[in-house]
Design an enzyme around this catalytic site. Sequence first.
Site, PDB file in Angstrom:
ATOM      1  CD  GLU A   1      -1.155 -25.024  10.534  1.00  0.00           C
ATOM      2  OE1 GLU A   1      -0.507 -24.022  10.933  1.00  0.00           O
ATOM      3  OE2 GLU A   1      -1.074 -25.467   9.372  1.00  0.00           O
TER       4      GLU A   1
ATOM      5  CB  CYS B   1      -1.286 -21.394   9.357  1.00  0.00           C
ATOM      6  SG  CYS B   1       0.288 -20.718   9.951  1.00  0.00           S
TER       7      CYS B   1
ATOM      8  CB  VAL C   1       7.730 -20.574  11.329  1.00  0.00           C
ATOM      9  CG1 VAL C   1       7.414 -21.783  12.207  1.00  0.00           C
ATOM     10  CG2 VAL C   1       7.403 -20.888   9.877  1.00  0.00           C
TER      11      VAL C   1
ATOM     12  CE  LYS D   1      -1.868 -24.016   5.885  1.00  0.00           C
ATOM     13  NZ  LYS D   1      -0.727 -24.286   6.785  1.00  0.00           N
TER      14      LYS D   1
HETATM   15  C1  ACM Z   1       1.852 -22.426   8.331  1.00  0.00           C
HETATM   16  O1  ACM Z   1       1.017 -22.397   7.429  1.00  0.00           O
HETATM   17  N1  ACM Z   1       1.802 -23.339   9.280  1.00  0.00           N
HETATM   18  C2  ACM Z   1       2.926 -21.427   8.395  1.00  0.00           C
END
Ligand code: ACM
Length: 265
Positions: free
Chosen positions: A38, A142, A169, A109
């Site tokens: 990402e 992510c 993370v 996203k």
């Molecule tokens: C994330 O969506 N970058 C944890």
Amino acid sequence: MRAGFFQFNTVFGNKQENFRKIRAAISADPPELLVLPEFFAVGYQFLSKEEVAELAEPAPDGETTEFLVGLSKERNIHIVAGLAERDKDAFYNSAVLTGPEGFIGLYRKTHLFFEENLFFTPGNTGFRVWETKIGRIGIMICFDWLFPESARTLALKGAEVIAHPSNLVLPYCPNAMPIRCLENRVYAITANRIGIEQRKEDAALTFIGQSQITSPKAEILVRAGVEEEVLHAADIDLQLARDKRLNKYNDLFKARRPEFYNGWI
Ligand code: ACM
């Protein structure tokens, strides 16, 4: 099909250095499908909307997508990679798919994580799957992983492999993805980054690495370390992802009972 990822420590704000690292990583033997993290070209911890505006680009008509298209053509590979996208006044956390013929498609996203909510607009593309000559490729980014609807929607739309650019993370995703793959009988390639970003006081972000390729049988075909910059790949058999039959009586998708899910999921 040979699929892989490049896990690395993104340098914040330095697109040319991040491009250089990728070029070097795949100089020898790139996989047919390469997944990058990402925001691979710009880093993650933005401090202001002005900073996002400076680094975000239109897609496909921006330098990052042009770099990816160039690499795809040069090396005859497909690439899925995350980027900061600008569309008029809106910024999206997006990913593009490129191939030997050029730009193929873009996903924005759906589920924004943490401070992304300060700077980015929730994606409006919905989950997308592209038919390519190497297989049917879907994308999620992510934090989308934590919503099982993301992978399910992609699988129901025909994805055989889910490309999953990430900047993880939290510690949970590497153990969860084999189950996402098992319940949908798809492959997934999670390309995470490594390193620590601390661009403001008391707010260090440590990325967990552990990029991986997971199979419809919940296997971890390959997993990278927590801190290494590494290109990994594995051979994946898309026939396994096309066949949703567990046994003579259970086809995973035909056995669904959506009449009992409607309105709830
Ligand atoms: C994330 O969506 N970058 C944890």
